[in-house]
Design an enzyme around this catalytic site. Structure first.
Site, short mmCIF file in Angstrom:
data_model
loop_
_atom_site.label_atom_id
_atom_site.label_comp_id
_atom_site.label_asym_id
_atom_site.label_seq_id
_atom_site.Cartn_x
_atom_site.Cartn_y
_atom_site.Cartn_z
N GLU A 264 0.85 -1.21 0.00
CA GLU A 264 0.00 0.00 0.00
C GLU A 264 0.87 1.25 0.00
OE1 GLU A 264 -3.31 0.12 -0.59
OE2 GLU A 264 -2.91 -1.99 -0.90
N TRP A 267 1.71 1.90 -3.38
CA TRP A 267 0.65 2.56 -4.18
C TRP A 267 0.81 4.08 -4.08
CZ3 TRP A 267 -2.40 1.36 -8.05
CH2 TRP A 267 -2.76 0.04 -8.25
N TRP A 295 -20.95 12.24 -19.96
CA TRP A 295 -21.47 12.36 -18.59
C TRP A 295 -22.92 12.84 -18.62
CZ3 TRP A 295 -18.14 9.97 -15.69
CH2 TRP A 295 -16.78 10.04 -15.97
N ASN A 330 -10.77 3.23 2.82
CA ASN A 330 -10.40 3.05 1.41
C ASN A 330 -11.44 2.25 0.62
OD1 ASN A 330 -8.49 3.10 -0.89
ND2 ASN A 330 -8.47 0.89 -0.53
N TRP A 348 -15.59 12.43 -12.86
CA TRP A 348 -14.74 12.11 -11.70
C TRP A 348 -14.07 13.35 -11.13
CZ3 TRP A 348 -9.53 13.20 -12.32
CH2 TRP A 348 -9.07 13.34 -13.64
N TRP A 371 -8.85 8.66 -8.20
CA TRP A 371 -10.11 8.96 -8.91
C TRP A 371 -10.04 8.45 -10.34
CZ3 TRP A 371 -14.94 10.08 -7.71
CH2 TRP A 371 -15.20 10.47 -6.40
#
Ligand code: FAD
Length: 464
Positions: A264, A267, A295, A330, A348, A371
């Site tokens: 993690e 990440w 959208w 998360n 987003w 995102w």
């Protein structure tokens, strides 16, 4: 003669290479923080307390943290001229705003004979260090993480200086910056949850290592459990160095929990790398074909999502946790983000902007990259057509509804069976639990199955 230490997102004394290098020079120090005006509301709250803690820690060692507000290039160049500064030390920053500022400073310093020294401090590796075999940047996480493990994280952690001899320079009063909310004071939930500052960061890490890391691989997915470190705001503001976090976790053994936790942390490193490659990660899709995504943006839907009033309990619980505490679990971030971009078909970037304002640890790299990952337009992103079903996610990761009950108390009397889909509950069960859909709790803005189909239809249009 003096050295200037420019604190950015490295608000700590221990394992701070910029501070350490300046102290080692033996010259007096000018310890400076310049307000980052771009911070959102929750981050500003955190920043106030973090700076207050740092000022106290510096004062306890005989020094002074100087606070200034305005154009960083002008402020630093002015201080360099006034105080015979021989070198400026700062954490290397990867955000485009700071990269541009650093370029301008380099140019302005050339004439002054002063150097800007940028130190590896906010990340484990310089982005250029971790490359593919052909020397290019990674776009996929697994080989990136493998390369990081192979490169190894140096174990040296620098001690906090015992004394800080700093020059007397006037600065602003922290209170005058107005970083704390008043009228209304919405920060009660943040105060109850967090202790910003270096001491709070180390305490949080110690608890995690002692009690939680061994079960992290499994527990991290269940929002009703205290299964993750909750270090993100501390790490974002650099109150603790990522390499201290890395090595303390590593020293806890090589079990599955530790290994998953280290991944993690990588990440985070991966998102920094992506920001480095894509400076406009907050606004522009990495996969360019998503620029023309159709959208929908139904009026009122974005506001309902922000306020935790979508009628989908796990989404509402997450959005309310975010609003109340400045943090969200998360797994639930992924569910809430997915519901926004796929079921509600809202861009987003609107979700990113809300998280920017409400997350204590809002971070250009991690927020932008995450995102984009959820929206399917990022690097190594989940394919767009893999759409989270919020009801199934809730049933799997919050089976007894503890998390939903905590943040959506109006549903707390519903039986477990119906807690994630109250619209499917028989009328007498709803009445018995005191729930009136469309009254005490909203009806879903968009039902999971309908939203899924609409998202797939939109995606099909994009592919044409
Ligand atoms: P832990 O599970 O304990 O992980 C340890 C540390 O690793 C974290 O503190 C964080 O520094 C890092 N980390 C973990 N997961 C990730 C990840 N996926 N990406 C990057 N770093 C990670 N994280 C931020 O730090 N800032 C953000 O603005 C942010 N926005 C996000 C937006 C969305 C839509 C999503 C899905 C995720 C976002 N994340 C962000 C990533 C992740 O959700 C948080 O880092 C994590 O939940 C923080 O909780 P923790 O400290 O308990 O994490």
């Amino acid at each position: 003669m003096a050295r200037l230490v420019w604190f950015r997102n490295d608000l700590r004394l221990a394992d701070n290479p910029a501070l350490h290098a300046a102290v080692e020079s033996g010259e007096d120090l000018l310890l400076l923080y310049i307000l980052d005006e771009r911070a959102g509301g929750a981050s500003r709250w955190w920043l106030h307390h973090s700076l207050s803690a740092l000022s106290g820690d510096i004062a306890a060692r005989g020094g002074k943290l100087v606070l200034r507000r305005g154009d960083a290039v002008k402020i630093i160049t002015g201080l360099v001229e006034e105080h015979e500064i021989t070198g400026v030390h700062a954490a290397r920053a990867y955000e485009p705003f700071w990269r541009e500022t650093d370029r301008a400073l380099d140019a302005s310093f050339r004439a002054l004979g002063c150097g800007l020294h940028r130190h590896l401090s906010t990340s484990l590796f310089h982005p250029e260090r971790i490359t593919t075999k052909s020397g290019g940047p990674f776009g996929v996480f697994t080989p990136f993480s493998k390369a990081c493990f192979e490169a190894g994280v140096p174990a040296t952690a620098l001690p906090a200086p015992k004394r800080l001899q700093s020059v007397k320079v006037a600065g602003d009063a922290l209170e005058d910056w107005g970083l704390l909310p008043i009228n209304p004071d919405w920060a009660g939930g943040l105060r109850a949850e967090w202790t910003p500052g270096e001491a709070g960061a180390h305490a949080r890490l110690d608890v995690f290592i002692a009690r939680l890391v061994k079960d992290y691989a499994i527990a991290r997915d269940f929002p009703g459990l205290a299964g993750t470190s909750k270090l993100s705001p501390h790490v974002h503001f650099g109150e603790i160095s990522p390499r201290i976090v890395w090595h303390k976790a590593k020293a806890a053994g090589d079990g599955k929990g530790v290994q998953t936790f280290l991944k993690e942390l990588l990440w985070r490193e991966f998102s920094i790398n992506l920001l480095w490659q894509h400076p406009d990660i907050r606004t522009c899709p990495i996969r360019e074909e998503f620029t023309t995504f159709p959208w929908k943006e139904t009026p009122g839907h974005l506001e309902a999502w922000r306020r935790g009033q979508t009628g989908i309990p796990i989404v509402d619980a997450g959005m309310r946790q975010l609003w109340q505490t400045g943090w969200m679990h998360n797994r639930v971030r992924m569910i809430c983000a997915s519901y926004l971009v796929k079921h509600l078909l809202i861009p987003w970037q609107a979700g990113e902007a809300w998280f920017w304002d409400t997350l204590c640890e809002a971070d250009e790299a991690a927020n932008g990259a995450s995102w984009q990952w959820v929206a399917g337009c990022g690097a190594d992103a989940a394919p767009y057509f893999r759409i989270f079903n919020p009801v199934l996610q809730g049933a799997k990761f919050d089976a007894e509804g503890a998390y939903v009950r905590c943040f959506v108390p109006e549903l707390k009397k519903l039986p477990d069976k119906h807690i994630h889909a109250p619209w499917e509950a028989p009328a007498e069960i709803l009445a018995g639990a005191g729930v009136k859909l469309g009254g005490s709790y909203p009806k879903p803005l968009v039902l999971p199955a309908e939203g899924r189909q609409a998202a797939l239809d939109a995606y099909a249009q994009l592919k044409k």
